[in-house]
Design a protein around this motif. Structure first.
Motif, PDB file in Angstrom:
ATOM      1  N   UNK A  68       0.831  -1.206   0.000  1.00 16.09           N
ATOM      2  CA  UNK A  68       0.000   0.000   0.000  1.00 16.09           C
ATOM      3  C   UNK A  68       0.860   1.247   0.000  1.00 16.09           C
ATOM      4  N   UNK A  69       0.199   2.357  -0.339  1.00 20.74           N
ATOM      5  CA  UNK A  69       0.852   3.657  -0.199  1.00 20.74           C
ATOM      6  C   UNK A  69       0.765   4.053   1.279  1.00 20.74           C
ATOM      7  N   UNK A  70       1.322   5.225   1.615  1.00 21.57           N
ATOM      8  CA  UNK A  70       1.271   5.712   3.001  1.00 21.57           C
ATOM      9  C   UNK A  70      -0.155   5.867   3.483  1.00 21.57           C
TER      10      UNK A  70
ATOM     11  N   UNK B 255      -2.716   4.375   2.342  1.00 23.32           N
ATOM     12  CA  UNK B 255      -3.284   3.028   2.444  1.00 23.32           C
ATOM     13  C   UNK B 255      -2.982   2.406   3.786  1.00 23.32           C
ATOM     14  N   UNK B 256      -1.765   2.658   4.289  1.00 20.26           N
ATOM     15  CA  UNK B 256      -1.391   2.084   5.588  1.00 20.26           C
ATOM     16  C   UNK B 256      -2.178   2.742   6.705  1.00 20.26           C
ATOM     17  N   UNK B 257      -2.426   4.050   6.570  1.00 22.82           N
ATOM     18  CA  UNK B 257      -3.255   4.727   7.579  1.00 22.82           C
ATOM     19  C   UNK B 257      -4.654   4.119   7.550  1.00 22.82           C
ATOM     20  N   UNK B 258      -5.154   3.845   6.341  1.00 21.15           N
ATOM     21  CA  UNK B 258      -6.485   3.231   6.221  1.00 21.15           C
ATOM     22  C   UNK B 258      -6.534   1.891   6.932  1.00 21.15           C
ATOM     23  N   UNK B 259      -5.485   1.071   6.736  1.00 22.87           N
ATOM     24  CA  UNK B 259      -5.444  -0.244   7.396  1.00 22.87           C
ATOM     25  C   UNK B 259      -5.444  -0.067   8.913  1.00 22.87           C
ATOM     26  N   UNK B 260      -4.656   0.917   9.397  1.00 21.60           N
ATOM     27  CA  UNK B 260      -4.600   1.141  10.851  1.00 21.60           C
ATOM     28  C   UNK B 260      -5.969   1.565  11.382  1.00 21.60           C
ATOM     29  N   UNK B 261      -6.647   2.471  10.631  1.00 25.32           N
ATOM     30  CA  UNK B 261      -7.972   2.923  11.078  1.00 25.32           C
ATOM     31  C   UNK B 261      -8.940   1.752  11.113  1.00 25.32           C
ATOM     32  N   UNK B 262      -8.910   0.906  10.071  1.00 24.46           N
ATOM     33  CA  UNK B 262      -9.849  -0.224  10.016  1.00 24.46           C
ATOM     34  C   UNK B 262      -9.578  -1.196  11.171  1.00 24.46           C
ATOM     35  N   UNK B 263      -8.302  -1.500  11.415  1.00 27.14           N
ATOM     36  CA  UNK B 263      -7.946  -2.416  12.499  1.00 27.14           C
ATOM     37  C   UNK B 263      -8.402  -1.923  13.841  1.00 27.14           C
ATOM     38  N   UNK B 264      -7.947  -0.674  14.128  1.00 22.99           N
ATOM     39  CA  UNK B 264      -8.087  -0.220  15.501  1.00 22.99           C
ATOM     40  C   UNK B 264      -9.448   0.384  15.772  1.00 22.99           C
ATOM     41  N   UNK B 265      -9.910   1.273  14.882  1.00 22.38           N
ATOM     42  CA  UNK B 265     -11.157   1.964  15.190  1.00 22.38           C
ATOM     43  C   UNK B 265     -12.397   1.237  14.719  1.00 22.38           C
ATOM     44  N   UNK B 266     -12.230   0.202  13.898  1.00 20.58           N
ATOM     45  CA  UNK B 266     -13.439  -0.488  13.454  1.00 20.58           C
ATOM     46  C   UNK B 266     -13.462  -1.927  13.941  1.00 20.58           C
ATOM     47  N   UNK B 267     -12.455  -2.697  13.555  1.00 20.92           N
ATOM     48  CA  UNK B 267     -12.438  -4.107  13.927  1.00 20.92           C
ATOM     49  C   UNK B 267     -12.316  -4.295  15.439  1.00 20.92           C
ATOM     50  N   UNK B 268     -11.350  -3.621  16.042  1.00 17.05           N
ATOM     51  CA  UNK B 268     -11.124  -3.799  17.471  1.00 17.05           C
ATOM     52  C   UNK B 268     -12.324  -3.323  18.280  1.00 17.05           C
ATOM     53  N   UNK B 269     -12.894  -2.161  17.893  1.00 17.22           N
ATOM     54  CA  UNK B 269     -14.065  -1.637  18.600  1.00 17.22           C
ATOM     55  C   UNK B 269     -15.227  -2.618  18.460  1.00 17.22           C
ATOM     56  N   UNK B 270     -15.383  -3.160  17.257  1.00 14.58           N
ATOM     57  CA  UNK B 270     -16.462  -4.120  17.035  1.00 14.58           C
ATOM     58  C   UNK B 270     -16.331  -5.299  17.984  1.00 14.58           C
ATOM     59  N   UNK B 271     -15.103  -5.856  18.056  1.00 11.26           N
ATOM     60  CA  UNK B 271     -14.918  -7.078  18.845  1.00 11.26           C
ATOM     61  C   UNK B 271     -14.976  -6.825  20.343  1.00 11.26           C
ATOM     62  N   UNK B 272     -14.323  -5.764  20.825  1.00  8.38           N
ATOM     63  CA  UNK B 272     -14.282  -5.608  22.284  1.00  8.38           C
ATOM     64  C   UNK B 272     -15.501  -4.901  22.846  1.00  8.38           C
TER      65      UNK B 272
ATOM     66  N   UNK C 119      -7.773  -7.513  -1.562  1.00  4.83           N
ATOM     67  CA  UNK C 119      -7.239  -8.795  -2.034  1.00  4.83           C
ATOM     68  C   UNK C 119      -6.862  -8.751  -3.507  1.00  4.83           C
ATOM     69  N   UNK C 120      -7.573  -7.905  -4.269  1.00  9.07           N
ATOM     70  CA  UNK C 120      -7.278  -7.811  -5.711  1.00  9.07           C
ATOM     71  C   UNK C 120      -5.806  -7.455  -5.915  1.00  9.07           C
ATOM     72  N   UNK C 121      -5.334  -6.520  -5.067  1.00 10.52           N
ATOM     73  CA  UNK C 121      -3.942  -6.076  -5.195  1.00 10.52           C
ATOM     74  C   UNK C 121      -2.990  -7.234  -4.865  1.00 10.52           C
TER      75      UNK C 121
END
Lengths: 262, 204
Positions: free
Chosen positions: B17-19, B21-38, B89-91
């Motif tokens: 990913x570009x820079x 893109x990496x921020x997007x991954x961090x946002x999805x992990x921490x603010x969406x996925x983690x919040x969803x699970x915990x 995944x396409x990438x």
């Protein structure tokens, strides 16, 4: 996927933190996240089931529960921990960016690059100075702000940090003022006070770290004219020793935390 | 098989990913996925048990719950997380295809397998457009299905077998509403990140 993933992400930041930062990280993982997962979730687990109102009127319990607990303590803590941990990512991103630049320099075959191979760049620990100092200081500042905001939100929403045994509720459709009883109020109060105390300790650690960084900054500025040839990436003997001690402390803390978190 | 799988998937994407893109991954992990699970999963855990109607008629509660929550908020949230993460995944597939080609021809065909140029740029842009599209579709679905992002305390229901218009009470409506707004805010943030990455790549 759970809090362990956050630990993996933040573990990398540990290497580039000051000693106080490493202590803060350990306190965060052991006294806050671990306590939340291992103890607090169990205490608040049955909260709505065991919230009982002295009425048979259907719907009254739901409405009263919602009125007194707009957002549960446990969820507020989870949000607080996530928000408070996130500024450290700024530092991780800055370090990654610097590494990327150094790798680019190395690949171009730049004469100025003093590294022998890519592995050395990957393993290198950057000192907290220059733009990294600003990123690091901003991250501590944001941490402080988030901690303060959440503590205030807690205090404001729950009128202090005590959990009462009994609440009086007259929201519709409750036919009159009914008594509602909270489950495990004392245990919840104990945990609330514990979490608030650890939050305060973390705030103090952050303030201390901020002061330490500011003092270091002003000392370095006043020393600058005496030592103009000081290279930003060279460490003198005392600093090397201090860094080795920091590494030892952080490694032992990491091992302790890793042992617990699995 | 759980959310750990999605986490591993996204970590793999991070490499190419570009820079932004990496921020997007961090946002999805921490603010969406983690919040969803915990947090979020636990709020909606007993939503059906705690949904209460002011009537003893058997079946009325079930029917009313089904009418007001055709697809539960939490299920829609989970679907959104999965659909929004998958275009990346396409990438990964395209990079794997490039590596395979180089191996097959036994020579260096590309300057760097992971560099975002040529065909890989098109794939990357497509994945960004798909991600943004899915985000917007799910936000629209949430809005349409639940009449905005509010969760009412009380809903009135008169579907058979309920004998008349009965009042039904939703559990933890305020908490649900807070987390729904959080979901909307992070979705919008991700849309903004995707659009800025799109413009960055197009104007580079």
């Amino acid at each position: 996927m759970d809090w362990g993933a956050l630990h993996t992400i933040l573990g990398g930041v540990n290497k580039h933190s000051t000693s106080i930062g490493k202590i803060w990280l350990t306190v965060l993982f052991i006294f806050r996240i671990m306590i939340l997962v291992v103890a607090a979730e169990r205490v608040w687990g049955d909260e709505q089931d065991d919230f009982v109102c002295n009425t048979l009127q259907p719907g009254c319990k739901n409405v009263c529960y919602d009125h007194f607990f707009p957002i549960s303590h446990i969820r507020l803590w989870a949000l607080q921990l996530i928000f408070v941990s996130t500024p450290a990512l700024l530092v991780a991103m800055h370090v990654a960016y610097r590494r990327h630049e150094k790798k680019r320099q190395f690949r171009k075959g730049d004469q100025k690059c003093e590294y022998k191979d890519i592995e050395e760049i990957r393993k290198q620990r950057f000192r907290i100075e220059g733009s990294l100092w600003w990123t690091y200081t901003s991250s501590i500042f944001f941490r402080l702000v988030f901690e303060a905001v959440f503590m205030y939100a807690f205090y404001f929403m729950y009128d202090g940090f005590r959990m009462p045994r009994l609440m009086k509720c007259n929201a519709w459709p409750c036919p009159n003022t009914v008594d509602c009883f909270v489950s495990r109020p004392t245990e919840k109060t104990v945990f609330t006070i514990f979490m608030i105390a650890v939050s305060s300790i973390c705030i103090l650690l952050n303030v201390a770290e901020l002061c330490y960084l500011l003092v270091k900054f002003f000392l370095r500025r006043s020393k600058k004219p005496v030592n103009p040839k000081h290279h930003p990436n060279h460490e003198n003997k005392e600093e090397t020793k201090q860094n080795e001690m920091n590494e030892l402390i952080s490694d032992s803390c990491q091992n302790t935390v890793i042992g617990f978190s699995s | 098989m759980s959310w750990g799988f999605l986490r591993d998937l996204l970590s793999g994407v991070n490499k190419y990913s570009t820079g932004i893109g990496r921020i997007w991954v961090a946002v999805v992990f921490i603010f969406r996925l983690l919040i969803y699970i915990v947090a979020a999963e636990n709020i909606w855990k007993y939503e059906h048990d705690e949904f209460e109607c002011n009537i003893k008629q058997p079946g009325c509660e079930n029917v009313c719950f089904d009418h007001f929550f055709p697809v539960s908020h939490i299920s829609l949230w989970a679907l959104q997380l999965i659909m929004v993460s998958t275009p990346s995944l396409l990438v990964v597939f395209h990079v794997a295809y490039r590596e395979n080609r180089e191996k097959h021809h036994n020579q260096k065909l590309y300057r760097s397998v992971g560099e975002i140029d040529g065909g890989l740029l098109c794939t990357y842009l497509t994945s960004l457009i798909l991600k943004t599209g899915f985000e917007i579709v799910f936000l629209f679905l949430f809005y349409k299905l639940y009449n905005g992002f509010k969760v009412p305390r009380l809903v009135k229901c008169d579907i058979r077998p309920c004998p008349n218009t009965v009042e039904c009470y939703i559990s933890k409506p305020t908490e649900k509403m807070i987390f729904l707004y959080f979901l909307v805010a992070t979705s919008c943030l991700c849309i903004v990140l995707n659009l800025s990455e799109l413009s960055y790549l197009i104007f580079k």
